[in-house]
Design a protein around this motif. Sequence first.
Motif, PDB file in Angstrom:
ATOM      1  N   LEU A  18      27.001  11.016  40.372  1.00  0.00           N
ATOM      2  CA  LEU A  18      26.785  11.893  41.518  1.00  0.00           C
ATOM      3  C   LEU A  18      27.999  11.871  42.451  1.00  0.00           C
ATOM      4  N   SER A  19      28.544  10.698  42.710  1.00  0.00           N
ATOM      5  CA  SER A  19      29.715  10.573  43.589  1.00  0.00           C
ATOM      6  C   SER A  19      30.906  11.358  43.055  1.00  0.00           C
ATOM      7  N   THR A  20      31.214  11.198  41.785  1.00  0.00           N
ATOM      8  CA  THR A  20      32.386  11.866  41.221  1.00  0.00           C
ATOM      9  C   THR A  20      32.189  13.380  41.175  1.00  0.00           C
ATOM     10  N   ASN A  21      30.983  13.815  40.841  1.00  0.00           N
ATOM     11  CA  ASN A  21      30.723  15.260  40.802  1.00  0.00           C
ATOM     12  C   ASN A  21      30.767  15.872  42.199  1.00  0.00           C
ATOM     13  N   LEU A  22      30.235  15.170  43.193  1.00  0.00           N
ATOM     14  CA  LEU A  22      30.326  15.657  44.577  1.00  0.00           C
ATOM     15  C   LEU A  22      31.780  15.758  45.007  1.00  0.00           C
ATOM     16  N   ALA A  23      32.579  14.790  44.624  1.00  0.00           N
ATOM     17  CA  ALA A  23      34.003  14.807  44.988  1.00  0.00           C
ATOM     18  C   ALA A  23      34.705  16.026  44.398  1.00  0.00           C
ATOM     19  N   ARG A  32      39.920  17.995  51.575  1.00  0.00           N
ATOM     20  CA  ARG A  32      40.755  16.857  51.181  1.00  0.00           C
ATOM     21  C   ARG A  32      39.803  15.668  51.030  1.00  0.00           C
ATOM     22  N   VAL A  33      39.608  15.230  49.787  1.00  0.00           N
ATOM     23  CA  VAL A  33      38.566  14.250  49.461  1.00  0.00           C
ATOM     24  C   VAL A  33      39.191  12.918  49.056  1.00  0.00           C
ATOM     25  N   LEU A  34      38.597  11.859  49.568  1.00  0.00           N
ATOM     26  CA  LEU A  34      38.918  10.502  49.145  1.00  0.00           C
ATOM     27  C   LEU A  34      37.676   9.916  48.507  1.00  0.00           C
ATOM     28  N   LEU A  35      37.827   9.407  47.311  1.00  0.00           N
ATOM     29  CA  LEU A  35      36.722   8.769  46.604  1.00  0.00           C
ATOM     30  C   LEU A  35      36.895   7.265  46.730  1.00  0.00           C
ATOM     31  N   VAL A  36      35.870   6.608  47.261  1.00  0.00           N
ATOM     32  CA  VAL A  36      35.953   5.177  47.551  1.00  0.00           C
ATOM     33  C   VAL A  36      34.990   4.430  46.633  1.00  0.00           C
ATOM     34  N   ASP A  37      35.530   3.511  45.859  1.00  0.00           N
ATOM     35  CA  ASP A  37      34.733   2.710  44.942  1.00  0.00           C
ATOM     36  C   ASP A  37      34.391   1.380  45.613  1.00  0.00           C
ATOM     37  N   ALA A  38      33.134   1.248  46.031  1.00  0.00           N
ATOM     38  CA  ALA A  38      32.660   0.015  46.673  1.00  0.00           C
ATOM     39  C   ALA A  38      31.769  -0.773  45.724  1.00  0.00           C
ATOM     40  N   ARG A  51      41.206  11.004  34.477  1.00  0.00           N
ATOM     41  CA  ARG A  51      41.451  12.415  34.830  1.00  0.00           C
ATOM     42  C   ARG A  51      42.859  12.854  34.452  1.00  0.00           C
ATOM     43  N   ASP A  52      42.975  14.123  34.098  1.00  0.00           N
ATOM     44  CA  ASP A  52      44.284  14.703  33.797  1.00  0.00           C
ATOM     45  C   ASP A  52      45.079  14.987  35.068  1.00  0.00           C
ATOM     46  N   THR A  53      44.372  15.160  36.181  1.00  0.00           N
ATOM     47  CA  THR A  53      45.037  15.460  37.442  1.00  0.00           C
ATOM     48  C   THR A  53      44.806  14.322  38.430  1.00  0.00           C
ATOM     49  N   ASN A  54      45.624  14.303  39.458  1.00  0.00           N
ATOM     50  CA  ASN A  54      45.502  13.284  40.492  1.00  0.00           C
ATOM     51  C   ASN A  54      45.130  13.955  41.811  1.00  0.00           C
ATOM     52  N   ASP A  55      44.254  14.981  41.754  1.00  0.00           N
ATOM     53  CA  ASP A  55      43.926  15.767  42.938  1.00  0.00           C
ATOM     54  C   ASP A  55      42.861  15.124  43.823  1.00  0.00           C
ATOM     55  N   ILE A  56      42.186  14.088  43.325  1.00  0.00           N
ATOM     56  CA  ILE A  56      41.191  13.370  44.114  1.00  0.00           C
ATOM     57  C   ILE A  56      41.564  11.893  44.091  1.00  0.00           C
ATOM     58  N   PRO A  57      42.187  11.419  45.157  1.00  0.00           N
ATOM     59  CA  PRO A  57      42.544  10.006  45.193  1.00  0.00           C
ATOM     60  C   PRO A  57      41.295   9.126  45.178  1.00  0.00           C
ATOM     61  N   ALA A  58      41.381   8.031  44.458  1.00  0.00           N
ATOM     62  CA  ALA A  58      40.277   7.061  44.403  1.00  0.00           C
ATOM     63  C   ALA A  58      40.846   5.680  44.708  1.00  0.00           C
ATOM     64  N   ILE A  59      40.145   4.957  45.566  1.00  0.00           N
ATOM     65  CA  ILE A  59      40.578   3.615  45.919  1.00  0.00           C
ATOM     66  C   ILE A  59      39.406   2.645  45.787  1.00  0.00           C
ATOM     67  N   SER A  76      44.048  11.828  57.091  1.00  0.00           N
ATOM     68  CA  SER A  76      44.516  12.272  55.777  1.00  0.00           C
ATOM     69  C   SER A  76      43.458  12.995  54.955  1.00  0.00           C
ATOM     70  N   TYR A  77      42.173  12.839  55.330  1.00  0.00           N
ATOM     71  CA  TYR A  77      41.087  13.387  54.509  1.00  0.00           C
ATOM     72  C   TYR A  77      40.027  14.055  55.377  1.00  0.00           C
ATOM     73  N   ASP A  78      39.360  15.037  54.778  1.00  0.00           N
ATOM     74  CA  ASP A  78      38.221  15.685  55.435  1.00  0.00           C
ATOM     75  C   ASP A  78      36.922  14.963  55.109  1.00  0.00           C
ATOM     76  N   LEU A  79      36.869  14.377  53.916  1.00  0.00           N
ATOM     77  CA  LEU A  79      35.631  13.782  53.420  1.00  0.00           C
ATOM     78  C   LEU A  79      35.936  12.556  52.581  1.00  0.00           C
ATOM     79  N   ALA A  80      35.205  11.487  52.845  1.00  0.00           N
ATOM     80  CA  ALA A  80      35.243  10.308  51.978  1.00  0.00           C
ATOM     81  C   ALA A  80      33.864  10.167  51.345  1.00  0.00           C
ATOM     82  N   ILE A  81      33.850   9.970  50.051  1.00  0.00           N
ATOM     83  CA  ILE A  81      32.597   9.729  49.330  1.00  0.00           C
ATOM     84  C   ILE A  81      32.665   8.300  48.814  1.00  0.00           C
ATOM     85  N   VAL A  82      31.699   7.500  49.242  1.00  0.00           N
ATOM     86  CA  VAL A  82      31.664   6.077  48.904  1.00  0.00           C
ATOM     87  C   VAL A  82      30.597   5.846  47.852  1.00  0.00           C
TER      88      VAL A  82
END
Length: 184
Positions: A18-23, A32-38, A51-59, A76-82
Amino acid sequence: MKVITVGCMKGGVGKSTLSTNLAVVAQKAGLRVLLVDADPQKSVLAWSVGRDTNDIPAIALATVKIASALPSMADSYDLAIVDCGGRDSQVFRAAMAAADLILVPVQPSYFDVVATTETLDAINELKIFKPGIEAVIVINQVISERSSMLKDAFEGLAEVAPDFKVLDSKISRKEIYKKTSAEG
């Protein structure tokens, strides 16, 4: 920056999917989305590497300092998805505290509905300190819209979670979600 935390103390409810699809949807909508892996399992980071692209940074940010670290990235981002791990922990609770919205995925089964009460109890505890936080439940991995289990899940959630909104939107269980996760 808005923060959506996808969390449930029960494992296997589809938080990472769900997190990755929302991102991806948010990024395609121009955010501008940041995906946060907690999550110590680091499923989101594995997805990002595939991923083939680096358009969604994940940390990776599986630390109790997540709530203080995210605001420093707001410009730097509009939305962070944790994406949270499926267990109660200090990191799980810190990720919830960092959120503007907590999205609680629940599968339409008796065990999932009952197990969700622990997560909802933790959210209610958080509301004492952060009364403006919003939390909603989404039924995830629905096999059939006509399933009696789906009806039972809505009824069960109305009983065990009367103070929480259950979204009318449901996420279907589709093979394509599993395939696209592997492809990033």
